[in-house]
Enzyme design. Structure first.
Site, PDB file in Angstrom:
ATOM      1  N   ARG A  34       0.829  -1.203   0.000  1.00 33.77           N
ATOM      2  CA  ARG A  34       0.000   0.000   0.000  1.00 33.77           C
ATOM      3  C   ARG A  34       0.865   1.256   0.000  1.00 33.77           C
ATOM      4  O   ARG A  34       1.872   1.325   0.727  1.00 33.77           O
ATOM      5  CB  ARG A  34      -0.921   0.019   1.220  1.00 33.77           C
ATOM      6  CG  ARG A  34      -1.879  -1.149   1.224  1.00 33.77           C
ATOM      7  CD  ARG A  34      -3.160  -0.891   1.994  1.00 33.77           C
ATOM      8  NE  ARG A  34      -3.962  -2.122   1.985  1.00 33.77           N
ATOM      9  CZ  ARG A  34      -4.675  -2.547   0.950  1.00 33.77           C
ATOM     10  NH1 ARG A  34      -4.726  -1.841  -0.163  1.00 33.77           N
ATOM     11  NH2 ARG A  34      -5.348  -3.680   1.001  1.00 33.77           N
ATOM     12  N   ASP A  35       0.459   2.235  -0.799  1.00 38.72           N
ATOM     13  CA  ASP A  35       1.150   3.523  -0.800  1.00 38.72           C
ATOM     14  C   ASP A  35       0.945   4.196   0.552  1.00 38.72           C
ATOM     15  O   ASP A  35      -0.151   4.190   1.112  1.00 38.72           O
ATOM     16  CB  ASP A  35       0.613   4.413  -1.933  1.00 38.72           C
ATOM     17  CG  ASP A  35       1.530   5.591  -2.224  1.00 38.72           C
ATOM     18  OD1 ASP A  35       2.138   5.617  -3.299  1.00 38.72           O
ATOM     19  OD2 ASP A  35       1.644   6.488  -1.353  1.00 38.72           O
ATOM     20  N   ILE A  36       2.007   4.782   1.063  1.00 40.04           N
ATOM     21  CA  ILE A  36       1.965   5.402   2.395  1.00 40.04           C
ATOM     22  C   ILE A  36       1.120   6.681   2.403  1.00 40.04           C
ATOM     23  O   ILE A  36       0.632   7.101   3.446  1.00 40.04           O
ATOM     24  CB  ILE A  36       3.410   5.664   2.875  1.00 40.04           C
ATOM     25  CG1 ILE A  36       3.493   5.738   4.390  1.00 40.04           C
ATOM     26  CG2 ILE A  36       4.015   6.897   2.223  1.00 40.04           C
ATOM     27  CD1 ILE A  36       4.917   5.659   4.922  1.00 40.04           C
ATOM     28  N   ASN A  92       4.916   6.879 -13.161  1.00 35.28           N
ATOM     29  CA  ASN A  92       5.624   8.156 -13.271  1.00 35.28           C
ATOM     30  C   ASN A  92       7.087   7.864 -13.613  1.00 35.28           C
ATOM     31  O   ASN A  92       7.707   7.005 -12.989  1.00 35.28           O
ATOM     32  CB  ASN A  92       5.532   8.917 -11.948  1.00 35.28           C
ATOM     33  CG  ASN A  92       4.115   9.299 -11.596  1.00 35.28           C
ATOM     34  OD1 ASN A  92       3.327   9.666 -12.468  1.00 35.28           O
ATOM     35  ND2 ASN A  92       3.760   9.191 -10.328  1.00 35.28           N
ATOM     36  N   VAL A 101      10.659   8.168  -6.587  1.00 40.47           N
ATOM     37  CA  VAL A 101      11.452   7.025  -6.144  1.00 40.47           C
ATOM     38  C   VAL A 101      12.043   6.322  -7.370  1.00 40.47           C
ATOM     39  O   VAL A 101      11.296   5.852  -8.240  1.00 40.47           O
ATOM     40  CB  VAL A 101      10.584   6.045  -5.322  1.00 40.47           C
ATOM     41  CG1 VAL A 101      11.432   4.851  -4.868  1.00 40.47           C
ATOM     42  CG2 VAL A 101       9.961   6.745  -4.125  1.00 40.47           C
ATOM     43  N   HIS A 105       7.975   1.428 -10.303  1.00 39.56           N
ATOM     44  CA  HIS A 105       6.761   1.063  -9.570  1.00 39.56           C
ATOM     45  C   HIS A 105       5.549   1.477 -10.389  1.00 39.56           C
ATOM     46  O   HIS A 105       5.549   2.520 -11.037  1.00 39.56           O
ATOM     47  CB  HIS A 105       6.721   1.710  -8.182  1.00 39.56           C
ATOM     48  CG  HIS A 105       6.962   3.192  -8.191  1.00 39.56           C
ATOM     49  ND1 HIS A 105       8.224   3.733  -8.323  1.00 39.56           N
ATOM     50  CD2 HIS A 105       6.108   4.246  -8.090  1.00 39.56           C
ATOM     51  CE1 HIS A 105       8.132   5.053  -8.286  1.00 39.56           C
ATOM     52  NE2 HIS A 105       6.856   5.395  -8.158  1.00 39.56           N
ATOM     53  N   HIS A 107       1.695   2.462  -9.943  1.00 44.49           N
ATOM     54  CA  HIS A 107       0.622   2.816  -9.020  1.00 44.49           C
ATOM     55  C   HIS A 107      -0.667   2.177  -9.535  1.00 44.49           C
ATOM     56  O   HIS A 107      -1.030   2.385 -10.710  1.00 44.49           O
ATOM     57  CB  HIS A 107       0.389   4.328  -8.995  1.00 44.49           C
ATOM     58  CG  HIS A 107       1.530   5.148  -8.498  1.00 44.49           C
ATOM     59  ND1 HIS A 107       1.531   5.728  -7.251  1.00 44.49           N
ATOM     60  CD2 HIS A 107       2.700   5.526  -9.078  1.00 44.49           C
ATOM     61  CE1 HIS A 107       2.646   6.421  -7.076  1.00 44.49           C
ATOM     62  NE2 HIS A 107       3.371   6.325  -8.182  1.00 44.49           N
TER      63      HIS A 107
END
Ligand code: AMP
Length: 120
Positions: A34-36, A92, A101, A105, A107
């Site tokens: 999960r994204d923070i 991205n 980052v 990744h 999303h």
């Protein structure tokens, strides 16, 4: 293109177990967590376990097994998160894509109506 990889990036630390994460799914080649700072009801990041900085790097240099493992993780996340009504997958990339980052990744964002992709 310079695809040099910084092993001190935060997702590398997550993969090494140095930083905790809320894991949603894991297989031999990918981790989903999960994204923070979630941008929607569902916001999961899917990352390869290998040292790839971006989507184009992963597409160019990852093995077939790594690429399949990554896509299977994506499928598992979509199923477990129940995004039957739809979702958005965002990678991205570098400066123009405002990538923070430098470990590839994807999303996975959903669980609600997201509106148009970009302001018109
Ligand atoms: P990007 O701008 O595409 O590189 O997005 C990086 C994403 O990583 C952001 O949505 C952050 O909220 C997320 N993030 C940063 N650190 C962590 C962490 N420790 N655990 C989970 N997500 C994180």
């Amino acid at each position: 293109m310079d695809y040099s990889y910084d092993p001190e990036n935060i997702f590398a630390k997550i993969l090494r177990g140095e930083i905790p994460n809320y894991t949603v799914f894991e297989n031999d080649h990918a981790l989903a967590f999960r994204d923070i700072q979630p941008q929607a009801k569902v916001h999961v990041l899917v990352i390869p376990k290998g040292p790839y900085v971006s989507l184009d790097h992963f597409a160019r240099d990852a093995s077939a097994q790594e690429q399949v493992g990554f896509m299977k993780a994506l499928a598992a996340v979509c199923e477990s998160e129940g995004v039957d009504a739809g979702f958005r997958a965002i990678a991205n990339t570098r400066a123009h894509g405002v990538q923070d980052v430098p470990h590839f990744h994807l999303h996975i964002i959903g669980g609600q109506q997201l509106g148009v992709m970009l302001p018109r």
